[in-house]
Design a protein around this motif. Structure first.
Motif, PDB file in Angstrom:
ATOM      1  N   SER A  43      -9.147  -9.759   7.594  1.00  0.00           N
ATOM      2  CA  SER A  43      -8.646  -9.920   6.237  1.00  0.00           C
ATOM      3  C   SER A  43      -7.426 -10.826   6.205  1.00  0.00           C
ATOM      4  CB  SER A  43      -8.349  -8.545   5.638  1.00  0.00           C
ATOM      5  OG  SER A  43      -8.028  -8.636   4.272  1.00  0.00           O
ATOM      6  N   TYR A  44      -6.423 -10.479   5.387  1.00  0.00           N
ATOM      7  CA  TYR A  44      -5.270 -11.354   5.144  1.00  0.00           C
ATOM      8  C   TYR A  44      -4.185 -11.226   6.210  1.00  0.00           C
ATOM      9  CZ  TYR A  44      -3.862  -6.801   3.450  1.00  0.00           C
ATOM     10  OH  TYR A  44      -3.626  -5.454   3.357  1.00  0.00           O
ATOM     11  N   LYS A  45      -4.225 -10.191   7.017  1.00  0.00           N
ATOM     12  CA  LYS A  45      -3.106  -9.895   7.920  1.00  0.00           C
ATOM     13  C   LYS A  45      -3.154 -10.777   9.166  1.00  0.00           C
ATOM     14  CE  LYS A  45      -0.713  -6.003  10.038  1.00  0.00           C
ATOM     15  NZ  LYS A  45      -0.738  -4.537  10.266  1.00  0.00           N
ATOM     16  N   LYS A 161       4.819  -0.743  -9.215  1.00  0.00           N
ATOM     17  CA  LYS A 161       3.569  -1.078  -9.872  1.00  0.00           C
ATOM     18  C   LYS A 161       3.431  -0.271 -11.157  1.00  0.00           C
ATOM     19  CE  LYS A 161       1.971  -3.756  -6.564  1.00  0.00           C
ATOM     20  NZ  LYS A 161       1.879  -5.218  -6.783  1.00  0.00           N
ATOM     21  N   ASP A 165      -2.216   1.408  -6.555  1.00  0.00           N
ATOM     22  CA  ASP A 165      -3.470   1.559  -5.825  1.00  0.00           C
ATOM     23  C   ASP A 165      -3.259   1.238  -4.351  1.00  0.00           C
ATOM     24  OD1 ASP A 165      -3.187  -1.189  -5.790  1.00  0.00           O
ATOM     25  OD2 ASP A 165      -4.792  -1.562  -7.240  1.00  0.00           O
ATOM     26  N   GLU A 167      -4.042  -1.371  -2.596  1.00  0.00           N
ATOM     27  CA  GLU A 167      -3.531  -2.710  -2.324  1.00  0.00           C
ATOM     28  C   GLU A 167      -2.010  -2.751  -2.430  1.00  0.00           C
ATOM     29  OE1 GLU A 167      -2.682  -6.440  -1.441  1.00  0.00           O
ATOM     30  OE2 GLU A 167      -4.576  -5.407  -1.040  1.00  0.00           O
ATOM     31  N   GLU A 170      -0.678  -1.392   0.762  1.00  0.00           N
ATOM     32  CA  GLU A 170      -0.837  -2.395   1.822  1.00  0.00           C
ATOM     33  C   GLU A 170       0.239  -3.470   1.701  1.00  0.00           C
ATOM     34  OE1 GLU A 170      -2.646  -2.260   4.339  1.00  0.00           O
ATOM     35  OE2 GLU A 170      -4.457  -1.111   3.940  1.00  0.00           O
ATOM     36  N   GLN A 171       0.534  -3.888   0.470  1.00  0.00           N
ATOM     37  CA  GLN A 171       1.563  -4.899   0.245  1.00  0.00           C
ATOM     38  C   GLN A 171       2.926  -4.417   0.736  1.00  0.00           C
ATOM     39  OE1 GLN A 171       1.854  -6.050  -3.865  1.00  0.00           O
ATOM     40  NE2 GLN A 171       3.492  -7.526  -3.508  1.00  0.00           N
ATOM     41  N   ALA A 201      -4.306   6.044  -2.869  1.00  0.00           N
ATOM     42  CA  ALA A 201      -3.075   5.329  -2.536  1.00  0.00           C
ATOM     43  C   ALA A 201      -2.006   6.298  -2.050  1.00  0.00           C
ATOM     44  CB  ALA A 201      -2.577   4.541  -3.751  1.00  0.00           C
TER      45      ALA A 201
END
Length: 231
Positions: A43-45, A161, A165, A167, A170-171, A201
Motif C-alpha cells: 500500500s502507501y507505507k 476528524k 474511521d 484510515e 492509520e494516518q 477504528a
C-alpha cells in the motif's frame, strides 16, 4: 521531487538496524530532503525512510562492493541523530526529477477545520494540565492537526476528524512513527479525536496504544448547555 526506480539493497542503522535485500524498488527524494523507499506492494507505507532534516550523499562503491555488482552508494544521514540510511544501487532503471511548486496543503471541511480551532482554544478537553504547542505541526508526510504537552510534559499528537474511521487511525499511526524518531519529542502519545468514532477504528486505535476522544461539537461551540441535559 526525484523518483528513482532501481535494483537496490537498503540498510538502516541507528536506534535499530534493518536490512532490505536486493530487489527492484522506488526511491523518492523530496524537496525537503526526505528519502522514502517503496516496493510495489504494501500500500502507501514505505519500507524504510529518513525524514528531514537529513543529508543525501552519493558516492562510488568500494572495490569489494563494485565486485558484487554495486554501481553507486547513497548515504542518507539524519542531521539530529545517528540514524543512517544506506542504499546500494545495483542497477538504475529510471531516474526522473519534477518540480512540484508550493503545495496549498490539505483543505479540511468546515467542521474539521473548526474542530481543530476549537480544540486549540480548549486544549484541556484532552485532560487537565494539557497545553498547546502548535496547530498544523509540520512533518515530512504532512501536518499533524495539533501537537500538545500533557500535564507531565510529554508530547501528544492529535488527529481530528468529523467521523473517525480506520484510515484516520492509520494516518495518525504514520505521524507517530515519524515524530517518535525525533529525540526532542519522543516519546509521543497519540490521541484520535472525532465527533463519532467507528467501532473498528476504536479497536485499532486501542490496539496501537492510541487514546480515543469523542468531541461534542455543539458544547465546544457553546451552543449546547451540557449542564441542563436530562440525558
Amino acid at each position: 521531487m526525484r523518483l528513482v526506480i532501481a535494483r537496490c539493497e537498503v540498510r538502516y542503522s541507528g536506534r535499530l538496524t534493518a536490512l532490505l535485500p536486493v530487489a527492484t524498488r522506488l526511491i523518492m527524494v523530496k524537496a525537503d530532503g526526505s528519502v522514502l523507499v517503496h516496493s510495489d506492494n504494501g500500500s502507501y507505507k514505505p519500507l524504510n525512510w529518513m525524514m528531514a532534516p537529513c543529508r543525501l550523499r552519493e558516492s562510488s562503491p568500494s572495490p569489494e562492493a563494485a565486485a558484487m555488482g554495486v554501481a553507486a552508494v547513497w548515504t542518507v544521514q539524519n542531521d539530529k541523530t545517528t540514524d543512517r540510511l544506506e542504499i546500494d544501487i545495483h542497477e538504475m532503471l529510471s531516474d526522473s526529477a519534477f518540480e512540484f511548486g508550493v503545495d496549498p496543503g490539505l483543505v479540511k471541511d468546515g467542521v474539521e477545520a473548526h474542530l481543530q480551532a476549537l480544540m486549540a482554544e480548549q486544549i484541556t478537553v484532552l485532560g487537565e494540565g494539557h497545553t498547546l504547542v502548535r496547530r498544523e505541526y509540520p512533518t515530512a508526510i504532512g501536518p499533524v492537526d495539533i501537537l500538545a504537552r500533557d500535564s507531565r510534559g510529554g508530547t501528544v499528537a492529535v488527529e481530528i476528524k468529523r467521523r473517525g474511521d480506520i484510515e484516520g487511525v492509520e494516518q495518525l499511526t504514520r505521524y507517530l512513527e515519524l515524530l517518535n524518531r525525533d529525540p526532542l519529542l519522543r516519546p509521543v502519545a497519540g490521541v484520535f479525536a472525532a465527533q463519532e468514532i467507528k467501532p473498528q477504528a476504536r479497536v485499532l486505535a486501542t490496539d496501537r496504544g492510541i487514546r480515543c476522544v469523542v468531541l461534542d461539537y455543539d458544547a465546544m461551540r457553546g451552543v449546547d448547555d451540557v449542564e441542563s441535559r436530562l440525558f
